[in-house]
Design a protein around this motif. Structure first.
Motif, PDB file in Angstrom:
ATOM      1  N   LEU A  87       0.795  -1.181  -0.078  1.00  0.00           N
ATOM      2  CA  LEU A  87      -0.031  -0.165  -0.029  1.00  0.00           C
ATOM      3  C   LEU A  87       0.838   1.295   0.035  1.00  0.00           C
ATOM      4  CD1 LEU A  87      -2.715  -1.097   2.594  1.00  0.00           C
ATOM      5  CD2 LEU A  87      -3.048  -1.229   0.109  1.00  0.00           C
ATOM      6  N   CYS A  88       1.986   1.272  -0.017  1.00  0.00           N
ATOM      7  CA  CYS A  88       2.978   2.193   0.000  1.00  0.00           C
ATOM      8  C   CYS A  88       3.667   2.362  -1.402  1.00  0.00           C
ATOM      9  CB  CYS A  88       4.115   2.165   1.064  1.00  0.00           C
ATOM     10  SG  CYS A  88       3.354   2.213   2.801  1.00  0.00           S
ATOM     11  N   LEU A  89       4.345   3.655  -1.801  1.00  0.00           N
ATOM     12  CA  LEU A  89       5.018   3.712  -2.741  1.00  0.00           C
ATOM     13  C   LEU A  89       6.339   4.288  -2.473  1.00  0.00           C
ATOM     14  CD1 LEU A  89       2.706   5.764  -5.381  1.00  0.00           C
ATOM     15  CD2 LEU A  89       3.011   3.138  -5.432  1.00  0.00           C
ATOM     16  N   ASN A 136      -3.271   8.304   2.457  1.00  0.00           N
ATOM     17  CA  ASN A 136      -4.554   8.167   2.061  1.00  0.00           C
ATOM     18  C   ASN A 136      -4.851   6.511   2.036  1.00  0.00           C
ATOM     19  OD1 ASN A 136      -7.287   8.751   1.895  1.00  0.00           O
ATOM     20  ND2 ASN A 136      -6.903   9.446  -0.356  1.00  0.00           N
ATOM     21  N   GLN A 137      -4.254   5.719   2.716  1.00  0.00           N
ATOM     22  CA  GLN A 137      -4.653   4.290   2.357  1.00  0.00           C
ATOM     23  C   GLN A 137      -5.505   3.524   3.599  1.00  0.00           C
ATOM     24  OE1 GLN A 137      -3.643   2.480  -0.269  1.00  0.00           O
ATOM     25  NE2 GLN A 137      -2.787   4.465  -1.093  1.00  0.00           N
ATOM     26  N   ASN A 138      -5.851   4.262   4.240  1.00  0.00           N
ATOM     27  CA  ASN A 138      -6.815   3.964   5.575  1.00  0.00           C
ATOM     28  C   ASN A 138      -6.012   2.865   6.485  1.00  0.00           C
ATOM     29  OD1 ASN A 138      -9.404   5.133   4.800  1.00  0.00           O
ATOM     30  ND2 ASN A 138      -9.572   3.307   3.175  1.00  0.00           N
ATOM     31  N   LEU A 139      -4.643   3.226   6.425  1.00  0.00           N
ATOM     32  CA  LEU A 139      -3.863   2.370   7.372  1.00  0.00           C
ATOM     33  C   LEU A 139      -4.243   2.606   8.882  1.00  0.00           C
ATOM     34  CD1 LEU A 139      -0.219   3.158   5.927  1.00  0.00           C
ATOM     35  CD2 LEU A 139      -1.882   1.209   5.591  1.00  0.00           C
ATOM     36  N   LEU A 140      -4.206   1.617   9.681  1.00  0.00           N
ATOM     37  CA  LEU A 140      -4.453   1.784  10.917  1.00  0.00           C
ATOM     38  C   LEU A 140      -3.260   1.585  12.068  1.00  0.00           C
ATOM     39  CD1 LEU A 140      -7.451  -0.897  11.202  1.00  0.00           C
ATOM     40  CD2 LEU A 140      -7.557   1.428  11.248  1.00  0.00           C
ATOM     41  N   SER A 141      -2.227   1.412  11.271  1.00  0.00           N
ATOM     42  CA  SER A 141      -0.920   1.454  12.058  1.00  0.00           C
ATOM     43  C   SER A 141       0.376   1.781  11.211  1.00  0.00           C
ATOM     44  CB  SER A 141      -0.700  -0.022  12.739  1.00  0.00           C
ATOM     45  OG  SER A 141      -0.486  -1.057  11.657  1.00  0.00           O
ATOM     46  N   VAL A 142       1.476   2.086  11.471  1.00  0.00           N
ATOM     47  CA  VAL A 142       2.636   2.585  10.689  1.00  0.00           C
ATOM     48  C   VAL A 142       3.097   1.073  10.094  1.00  0.00           C
ATOM     49  CG1 VAL A 142       4.789   3.407  10.610  1.00  0.00           C
ATOM     50  CG2 VAL A 142       3.185   4.471  12.233  1.00  0.00           C
ATOM     51  N   PRO A 143       3.470   1.124   8.745  1.00  0.00           N
ATOM     52  CA  PRO A 143       3.827  -0.167   8.311  1.00  0.00           C
ATOM     53  C   PRO A 143       4.943  -0.482   8.762  1.00  0.00           C
ATOM     54  CG  PRO A 143       3.136   1.399   6.733  1.00  0.00           C
ATOM     55  CD  PRO A 143       2.909   2.160   7.876  1.00  0.00           C
ATOM     56  N   ASP A 196       5.668   9.841   4.336  1.00  0.00           N
ATOM     57  CA  ASP A 196       4.364  10.258   4.289  1.00  0.00           C
ATOM     58  C   ASP A 196       3.004   9.509   4.648  1.00  0.00           C
ATOM     59  OD1 ASP A 196       2.022  11.952   3.587  1.00  0.00           O
ATOM     60  OD2 ASP A 196       2.741  12.473   1.440  1.00  0.00           O
ATOM     61  N   LEU A 197       2.548   9.815   5.703  1.00  0.00           N
ATOM     62  CA  LEU A 197       1.486   8.937   6.369  1.00  0.00           C
ATOM     63  C   LEU A 197       0.284   9.683   6.431  1.00  0.00           C
ATOM     64  CD1 LEU A 197       3.596   7.055   8.764  1.00  0.00           C
ATOM     65  CD2 LEU A 197       2.429   5.710   7.103  1.00  0.00           C
ATOM     66  N   ARG A 198      -0.017  10.741   5.936  1.00  0.00           N
ATOM     67  CA  ARG A 198      -0.953  11.510   5.925  1.00  0.00           C
ATOM     68  C   ARG A 198      -2.348  11.006   5.369  1.00  0.00           C
ATOM     69  NH1 ARG A 198       0.904  16.772   2.501  1.00  0.00           N
ATOM     70  NH2 ARG A 198       1.846  14.967   1.485  1.00  0.00           N
ATOM     71  N   TYR A 199      -3.592  11.367   5.999  1.00  0.00           N
ATOM     72  CA  TYR A 199      -4.813  10.928   5.812  1.00  0.00           C
ATOM     73  C   TYR A 199      -4.969   9.590   5.843  1.00  0.00           C
ATOM     74  CZ  TYR A 199      -4.974  15.765   3.693  1.00  0.00           C
ATOM     75  OH  TYR A 199      -4.771  17.132   3.625  1.00  0.00           O
ATOM     76  N   ASN A 200      -4.450   8.962   7.084  1.00  0.00           N
ATOM     77  CA  ASN A 200      -4.707   7.473   7.269  1.00  0.00           C
ATOM     78  C   ASN A 200      -5.812   7.560   8.357  1.00  0.00           C
ATOM     79  OD1 ASN A 200      -3.565   5.658   5.507  1.00  0.00           O
ATOM     80  ND2 ASN A 200      -1.859   7.144   5.737  1.00  0.00           N
ATOM     81  N   ASN A 235      -4.828  12.393  10.749  1.00  0.00           N
ATOM     82  CA  ASN A 235      -5.322  10.854  10.999  1.00  0.00           C
ATOM     83  C   ASN A 235      -5.914  10.905  12.201  1.00  0.00           C
ATOM     84  OD1 ASN A 235      -3.400   8.743   9.826  1.00  0.00           O
ATOM     85  ND2 ASN A 235      -2.032  10.553   9.823  1.00  0.00           N
ATOM     86  N   ARG A 236      -6.092   9.986  13.260  1.00  0.00           N
ATOM     87  CA  ARG A 236      -6.573   9.944  14.475  1.00  0.00           C
ATOM     88  C   ARG A 236      -5.953   9.656  15.603  1.00  0.00           C
ATOM     89  NH1 ARG A 236     -11.931  10.444  13.276  1.00  0.00           N
ATOM     90  NH2 ARG A 236     -12.548   9.412  15.384  1.00  0.00           N
ATOM     91  N   ILE A 237      -4.731  10.207  15.628  1.00  0.00           N
ATOM     92  CA  ILE A 237      -3.890   9.932  16.582  1.00  0.00           C
ATOM     93  C   ILE A 237      -4.187  10.454  17.948  1.00  0.00           C
ATOM     94  CG2 ILE A 237      -1.410  10.154  17.377  1.00  0.00           C
ATOM     95  CD1 ILE A 237      -0.690  10.257  14.443  1.00  0.00           C
TER      96      ILE A 237
END
Length: 353
Positions: free
Chosen positions: A25-27, A39-46, A57-61, A85-87
């Motif tokens: 899900l990352c580039l 913007n990948q709806n991630l729930l945790s840091v990969p 860049d982990l914005r909009y998750n 995010n929702r941190i």
């Protein structure tokens, strides 16, 4: 052929080396060491991010917390974007391996507090953004290790208190954004040791009082915004303590009580060469009732005249009263003296008979 090869070398490309192990899900861009998981709806840091990652860049998750292992071994990381995010929680030691991080963006999250060891490991951080969260207070322990910080943005939170000396470890700080919070006073020691601070935004709070020594140590301050607060008066000493080459001050949108003292304060400030009230002509009176809504600039020449006239009338009234009292006392004294003489004369006449 050569041109195509050059374009291929210059353009961003995905990692093809399996050693880089780009997370799903990352580039991962080889040319810039950028890992984009936006913007990948991630729930945790990969996990297993490339060790050479320079920007993440982990914005909009949907991240809700940062764990001690979230950024493990990312020693090359310079920019970390975690906004939108929702941190709610930053666990202790979450940033301990990010000794070279220069920019951290936590905007638009749900943080209500920064852990006491929040800054541990962030010795190279130059910009910290935590606006639009739910912070209630700032403490020295949370910020003490940010010795390289130049810009701090904690605007649009719910800050009610700032610990005395909370910023004293930020000797390189140049920009401090505290606007749109709920601070109600500025106490001495808030900005102690911030000798390099150039920009201080305190607008849109509930500030009604400022300690005289609040800005004493701000020797480099260029802009001070106090607009849209609850100030109704100022003390000249508060600003004469600003020993700077040039400072622009913004104070519009406050409920000023227009009187002779306020006019004198602004008059004194305007006479100081290095102090500039940028929005003086936009100031309006909230009181007294007869001046409500009037522009301070349009009535300031009348304030002291009216006060002087009032004082003069009172003085004359008192003087007339005192003189009248003296005259009456003198008349009573003479009447009493005449009466005594008449009584003595009457006694003499009776004895002669």
């Amino acid at each position: 052929m050569l041109q195509s090869l050059i374009l291929l070398m210059l353009s961003p490309r995905l990692f093809t080396n399996p050693l880089h192990n780009c997370p799903e899900l990352c580039l991962c861009y080889d040319s810039s060491n950028l890992v984009e998981c936006r913007n990948q709806n991630l729930l945790s840091v990969p996990h297993h991010l490339p060790h050479s990652t320079w920007m993440l860049d982990l914005r909009y998750n949907n991240l809700s917390r940062l764990e001690p292992s979230s950024f493990h071994a990312l020693w090359s990381l310079r920019i970390l974007l975690l906004s939108d995010n929702r941190i709610e929680l930053v666990s202790p030691r979450s940033f301990r391996s990010l000794g070279f991080l220069e920019r951290l963006d936590l905007s638009n999250n749900l943080l209500s507090t920064l852990p006491l060891d929040f800054s541990r490991g962030l010795v190279s951080l130059r910009e910290l953004k935590v606006p639009s969260n739910r912070l209630l207070a700032l403490s020295y322990e949370s910020l003490q290790h940010l010795e390289s910080l130049e810009k701090l943005d904690v605007s649009r939170n719910f800050l009610v208190t700032v610990e005395q000396g909370a910023f004293r470890g930020l000797s390189r700080l140049r920009h401090l954004h505290l606007q749109y919070n709920f601070l109600n006073s500025i106490r001495g020691g808030y900005f102690f040791m911030l000798q390099n601070l150039e920009f201080l935004d305190l607008s849109n709070n509930n500030i009604s009082s400022i300690a005289v020594e609040s800005f004493t140590s701000l020797h480099s301050l260029r802009l001070l915004s106090l607009s849209e607060n609850q100030l109704n008066h100022l003390k000249f000493k508060t600003f004469i303590n600003l020993q700077t080459p040039s400072t622009h001050i913004q104070v519009s949108g406050n409920p000023w009580v227009c009187d002779c003292d306020l006019q004198r304060v602004f008059g004194k400030i305007s006479s100081v060469r290095h102090l500039h009230i940028d929005d003086y002509y936009n100031l309006t009176c909230a009181g007294p009732p007869q001046l409500s809504g009037a522009a301070l600039e349009s009535v300031d020449n009348q304030l002291c005249v009216a006060e002087t006239a009032t004082v003069l009338v009172i003085t004359i009234t008192v003087l007339v009263t005192v003189i009248a009292a003296i005259v009456m006392a003198e008349r009573n004294r003479k009447k009493s003296q005449d009466k005594n003489w008449n009584e003595v004369d009457g006694q003499f006449e009776t004895q002669e008979k």
